[in-house]
Design a protein around this motif. Structure first.
Motif, PDB file in Angstrom:
ATOM      1  N   PHE A   1      -0.936  20.876 -15.903  1.00  0.00           N
ATOM      2  CA  PHE A   1      -1.660  20.658 -14.747  1.00  0.00           C
ATOM      3  C   PHE A   1      -2.445  19.268 -14.311  1.00  0.00           C
ATOM      4  O   PHE A   1      -3.113  18.881 -15.013  1.00  0.00           O
ATOM      5  CB  PHE A   1      -2.667  21.796 -14.626  1.00  0.00           C
ATOM      6  CG  PHE A   1      -2.100  23.201 -14.645  1.00  0.00           C
ATOM      7  CD1 PHE A   1      -1.758  23.903 -13.494  1.00  0.00           C
ATOM      8  CD2 PHE A   1      -2.257  23.967 -15.991  1.00  0.00           C
ATOM      9  CE1 PHE A   1      -1.390  25.275 -13.635  1.00  0.00           C
ATOM     10  CE2 PHE A   1      -1.841  25.135 -15.923  1.00  0.00           C
ATOM     11  CZ  PHE A   1      -1.161  25.787 -14.821  1.00  0.00           C
ATOM     12  N   SER A   2      -2.030  18.825 -13.021  1.00  0.00           N
ATOM     13  CA  SER A   2      -2.592  17.641 -12.698  1.00  0.00           C
ATOM     14  C   SER A   2      -4.139  17.965 -12.264  1.00  0.00           C
ATOM     15  O   SER A   2      -4.323  18.976 -12.060  1.00  0.00           O
ATOM     16  CB  SER A   2      -1.716  16.983 -11.647  1.00  0.00           C
ATOM     17  OG  SER A   2      -1.935  17.732 -10.563  1.00  0.00           O
ATOM     18  N   SER A   3      -4.613  16.865 -11.820  1.00  0.00           N
ATOM     19  CA  SER A   3      -6.115  17.107 -11.054  1.00  0.00           C
ATOM     20  C   SER A   3      -6.237  17.796 -10.040  1.00  0.00           C
ATOM     21  O   SER A   3      -7.205  18.201  -9.643  1.00  0.00           O
ATOM     22  CB  SER A   3      -6.911  15.606 -11.051  1.00  0.00           C
ATOM     23  OG  SER A   3      -6.190  14.951 -10.250  1.00  0.00           O
ATOM     24  N   SER A   4      -5.111  17.636  -9.276  1.00  0.00           N
ATOM     25  CA  SER A   4      -5.241  18.270  -7.952  1.00  0.00           C
ATOM     26  C   SER A   4      -4.529  19.912  -8.164  1.00  0.00           C
ATOM     27  O   SER A   4      -4.577  20.532  -7.119  1.00  0.00           O
ATOM     28  CB  SER A   4      -3.884  17.775  -7.060  1.00  0.00           C
ATOM     29  OG  SER A   4      -2.846  17.633  -7.726  1.00  0.00           O
ATOM     30  N   GLY A   5      -4.281  20.309  -9.464  1.00  0.00           N
ATOM     31  CA  GLY A   5      -3.680  21.658  -9.590  1.00  0.00           C
ATOM     32  C   GLY A   5      -2.572  21.986  -9.653  1.00  0.00           C
ATOM     33  O   GLY A   5      -1.634  22.997  -9.866  1.00  0.00           O
ATOM     34  N   LYS A   6      -1.390  20.833  -9.354  1.00  0.00           N
ATOM     35  CA  LYS A   6      -0.009  20.913  -9.287  1.00  0.00           C
ATOM     36  C   LYS A   6       0.240  21.125 -10.989  1.00  0.00           C
ATOM     37  O   LYS A   6      -0.158  20.417 -11.835  1.00  0.00           O
ATOM     38  CB  LYS A   6       0.591  19.657  -8.915  1.00  0.00           C
ATOM     39  CG  LYS A   6       2.071  20.042  -8.560  1.00  0.00           C
ATOM     40  CD  LYS A   6       2.534  18.708  -7.690  1.00  0.00           C
ATOM     41  CE  LYS A   6       4.313  18.933  -7.386  1.00  0.00           C
ATOM     42  NZ  LYS A   6       4.816  17.566  -6.750  1.00  0.00           N
ATOM     43  N   MET A   7       1.255  22.218 -10.854  1.00  0.00           N
ATOM     44  CA  MET A   7       2.015  22.452 -12.376  1.00  0.00           C
ATOM     45  C   MET A   7       3.297  21.933 -12.737  1.00  0.00           C
ATOM     46  O   MET A   7       3.834  21.993 -11.683  1.00  0.00           O
ATOM     47  CB  MET A   7       1.779  23.813 -12.603  1.00  0.00           C
ATOM     48  CG  MET A   7       2.068  24.361 -14.051  1.00  0.00           C
ATOM     49  SD  MET A   7       2.373  26.255 -14.209  1.00  0.00           S
ATOM     50  CE  MET A   7       4.083  26.451 -13.337  1.00  0.00           C
ATOM     51  N   ALA A   8       3.345  21.467 -13.925  1.00  0.00           N
ATOM     52  CA  ALA A   8       4.736  20.881 -14.299  1.00  0.00           C
ATOM     53  C   ALA A   8       4.945  21.735 -15.743  1.00  0.00           C
ATOM     54  O   ALA A   8       3.918  21.816 -16.432  1.00  0.00           O
ATOM     55  CB  ALA A   8       4.619  19.550 -14.549  1.00  0.00           C
TER      56      ALA A   8
END
Length: 202
Positions: free
Chosen positions: A48-55
């Motif tokens: 999860f990125s700091s913006s909440g986007k998931m990979a």
């Protein structure tokens, strides 16, 4: 000359932080893919990125529920409780219901009906007849409403035309009767001269 050791700490510059995240995320996913292929390992990676986007990355035939169950088995930590079991069962029920609806839709389109028995075709025919009757009923109501609107428009135009004729006749009358009233007279008198009684009264 080797590269100097980079101090591991939060990158303050937001642009540099995003670039580093993108590069390292791709790198760690690449490593996860390599270890799953080289070592036949089961891998499920979520970032999860700091913006909440998931990979995410998952190795072949690996799903999150199966990975969680295996994790619980080996670690002894229960993270897949009764609530999650109920949610999973509800998801499976919805998936099955959706599959059944897709099959029924294909049958209504006339697809994949060859294997169906006559008893299976009867309710299908009834459903189609009900749908056809519903469509015809809607079309009839739409035509009826359209006819009402057309009749209303024609009535409004007729009222406007009659009002205009009345005003025109009234104006001609006020200006000395120069208007042509023959259009308002009965057909038998329009343009016919009055014939005198030549024989007189006997």
């Amino acid at each position: 000359m080797g590269r100097g050791k980079i101090e591991i700490k939060r990158i303050e510059n937001s642009t540099n932080r995003q670039v580093t995240y993108s590069k390292r995320k791709n790198g760690i996913i690449k490593k996860a893919k390599e270890i799953s292929i080289l070592c036949n390992a089961k891998v499920y990676l979520v970032v999860f990125s700091s913006s909440g986007k998931m990979a995410e990355f998952c190795s072949d035939s690996t799903t999150l529920p199966s990975m969680l169950e295996e994790y619980q088995k080996h670690s002894g930590k229960k993270i897949w409780g009764a609530k999650h079991e109920r949610l999973n069962a509800e998801i499976e029920r919805i998936k099955k219901e959706n599959d059944n609806m897709q099959i029924e839709l294909r049958h209504l389109k006339g697809e994949d009906i060859t294997p169906l028995s006559p008893f299976e075709l009867i309710p299908l025919e009834e459903t189609l007849q009900k749908g056809l009757a519903c469509v015809r009923d809607k079309q009839g109501r739409a035509l009826e409403e359209e006819n009402k609107q057309i009749a209303m428009i024609l009535q409004q135009h007729q009222i406007a035309w009659n009002g205009g004729m009345a005003r025109e006749l009234d104006r001609d009358y006020r200006h000395g009767g120069r208007g042509d009233y023959s259009v308002q007279m009965p057909f038998s008198f329009c343009g016919q001269p009055i014939q005198p009684n030549l024989q007189g009264n006997k």
